[in-house]
Scaffold this motif. Structure first.
Motif, PDB file in Angstrom:
ATOM      1  N   ASN A  46      -0.307  -3.539   3.647  1.00 42.22           N
ATOM      2  CA  ASN A  46      -1.957  -3.683   3.260  1.00 42.22           C
ATOM      3  C   ASN A  46      -2.590  -2.843   4.541  1.00 42.22           C
ATOM      4  N   GLN A  60      -1.103   4.626  -0.919  1.00 39.14           N
ATOM      5  CA  GLN A  60      -1.905   5.254   0.292  1.00 39.14           C
ATOM      6  C   GLN A  60      -1.171   5.719   1.495  1.00 39.14           C
ATOM      7  N   ALA A  62       0.673  -1.105  -0.081  1.00 36.98           N
ATOM      8  CA  ALA A  62       0.054   0.051   0.034  1.00 36.98           C
ATOM      9  C   ALA A  62       0.714   1.243  -0.171  1.00 36.98           C
TER      10      ALA A  62
END
Length: 316
Positions: free
Chosen positions: A203, A121, A118
């Motif tokens: 994640n 993000q 991730a």
């Protein structure tokens, strides 16, 4: 040049299309299996599968790339090079060793920062002012391989994960096109990563989505942007989940005597909430059982009194 492409989300689609547009011989596409989506749990193919089928390319969807069957299925295509972009599984050594030119990855960060699943993000959530794309040779570790090329992009206050996915996706495809000739010619410079500078981007979990009002308004602003438009940040209102999709940091106007999470006021500009440092204005919200809407529209039919406390209980 026989290329096997591996990718799953929309981020990977421009790179796949570039390979085809530049007449590389993409002999197969590997992507994740179709997954149930939405309230009706409709079985939905990943974006890369849809793109591959539209381009007339064969598609493989192994549940586990580490299985002997999956490795054998890829080996049958005798790839000279494997190109990955947000595939979503770590490749075993048996796959990494298949192509004579190795395996390369289009990664959405400036390595060695934000290794993991991730990176886009978390770069926004952490308040970074820039990020980028790195093309790297793949190794057995998590995004630890030697770097080949990179490009840097700014992150503005107007950006969300959604806008940065689009920008980095396009930049990654362009960088891939510029980098491939040197890889094929055996002239690519492989630069080892400085492992001591590595940071990680695991994640996201449900805990990452939960608003902790004791943080500063700026931190929460970054959190909301980093989770939009995928998962969304959430808090609780009267014990029910209350999502926040867009917000803004207010200049001044906080109250030293107000607990973090306290509603200071609400009008057409949004819902003003005290944080651990500053005031956050909630713009687009989603109360429990309702669709996403502008806070001003919700306030027309909802009663939200000054002094109401967000985050007042309930388990995620």
């Amino acid at each position: 040049m026989r290329i096997v492409f591996m990718g799953t989300p929309e981020f990977a689609v421009p790179s796949l299309k570039l390979l085809v547009e530049q007449n590389y011989d993409v002999v197969a596409v590997v992507t994740q299996p179709d997954r149930p989506k939405g309230r009706k749990k409709t079985l939905t193919p990943p974006p890369v599968k849809e793109a591959a089928l539209s381009l007339g390319l064969p598609v493989l969807q192994p549940e586990r790339m580490r299985s002997a069957e999956a490795v054998a299925a890829v080996a049958e295509y005798e790839p000279d090079l494997i190109v990955t972009a947000a595939y979503g599984q770590i490749l075993p050594k048996a796959v990494l060793d298949l192509p004579r030119l190795g395996c390369i990855n289009v990664h959405g960060s400036l390595l060695p920062k934000y290794r993991g699943g991730a990176p886009i993000q978390r770069s926004i959530i952490n308040g970074e002012s820039s990020t980028g794309v790195t093309i790297m040779y793949m190794a057995e570790g998590l995004d630890t391989g030697d770097m080949i090329s990179s490009v840097e992009l700014p992150i503005t206050d107007e950006d969300t994960s959604g806008t940065m996915f689009e920008k980095l996706s396009a930049a990654g495809a362009e960088l891939l096109g510029a980098t491939l000739p040197s890889i094929i010619a055996g002239e690519a410079a492989a630069v080892p990563q400085q492992n001591e500078l590595a940071t990680y981007a695991p994640n996201l979990t449900r805990d990452d989505e939960r608003i902790e009002w004791g943080k500063s308004a700026r931190q929460l602003f970054n959190q909301v942007r980093g989770l939009s438009p995928m998962a969304g940040a959430f808090t609780f209102l009267h014990g029910e989940v209350f999502k926040v999709w867009t917000c803004a940091v207010q200049d001044g106007g906080g109250r030293a005597d107000a607990a973090p999470g306290t509603v200071l006021g609400a009008d057409a500009s949004g819902i003003r909430v005290q944080t651990g440092d500053g005031v956050l204005v909630l713009k687009d919200i989603q109360p429990a059982g309702k669709r996403m809407m502008n806070a001003a529209d919700w306030l027309k039919g909802a009663r939200l009194e000054t002094g109401t406390l967000f985050g007042d209980g309930g388990a995620a």
